[in-house]
Design a protein around this motif. Structure first.
Motif: not given
Length: 217
Positions: A4-12, A140-147, A157-169
């Motif tokens: 989840f941290i990784t997903a957040f970082v990917l958003g950043l 970008l979203v599609y790449s992370v979504l596949t992961w 998967s939903a939580a990972l995408m949510f954390c990714f989204g928070l990283g883009t905030w």
């Protein structure tokens, strides 16, 4: 938790891409004039990411149950997409943008609704506008979504995408006042290369792990 941290970082890491794809739209439409509107817009967008993540996670779960090697193949594919994403961030190669054509037809149908909602001033309209913009074609979203789909778990998967989204905030919320400065910083070659190399190393780790599991099985 590390995922989840990784997903957040990917958003950043993808902040520059997010500003280019969504930040300009938000500013041009006046969302950045009020922080509450920008916040609701981003919340709606991230909610869509989580919903999409839940859908692909469910699909991954059922496909894996029917054909177990599918999960490892999906992990390998997602790692390769992340490498192409890194190439895009560093401006070495733009092949990842071709993936955005996958949902072009869907977006052409949603775009009028998004433009209509984004002009309204109510809080609900701002959230709904963000939710619709969450379906904007984005490599970008599609790449992370596949992961995320490789987790083969709807809720994870939903939580990972949510954390990714928070990283883009930070990129999109800060873009309300200093978008140009932030975009300039992220667009500097040393910064782009550093972010890209970090993402490549992460993808290589994913790829090596998947290949190792494939060989063992």
């Amino acid at each position: 938790m590390p995922e989840f941290i990784t997903a957040f970082v990917l958003g950043l890491v993808g902040a520059g891409h997010c500003i280019a794809m969504c930040g300009g739209l938000a500013i041009a439409s006046g969302i950045s004039s009020r922080f509450s509107h920008a916040l609701l817009y981003s919340l709606g967008r991230v909610t869509s990411y989580a919903i999409i993540g839940f859908v692909v996670g469910t699909a991954g779960f059922w496909l894996t149950a029917s054909f177990k090697p599918f999960l490892l193949l999906l992990k390998i594919f997602s790692a390769l997409l992340l490498i192409f994403l890194a190439f895009y961030i560093a401006k070495w190669n733009f092949a990842i943008t071709k993936i955005e054509k996958i949902s072009t037809k869907l977006w052409s149908k949603l775009a009028p609704t998004a433009h209509s909602l984004i002009k309204e001033q109510s809080y609900l309209a701002r959230f709904a506008a963000g939710a619709v913009w969450g379906w904007l074609p984005c490599g970008l979203v599609y790449s992370v979504l596949t992961w995320a789909a490789a987790s083969a778990s709807p809720f994870k998967s939903a939580a990972l995408m949510f954390c990714f989204g928070l990283g883009t905030w930070p990129a999109l919320l800060l873009s309300a006042s200093i978008s140009q400065q932030m975009h300039h910083f992220l667009n500097q070659k040393p910064v782009r290369n550093t972010l890209a190399i970090s993402l490549i190393l992460f993808a290589i780790y994913m790829l090596a792990t998947a290949v190792l599991q494939l060989n063992i099985s």
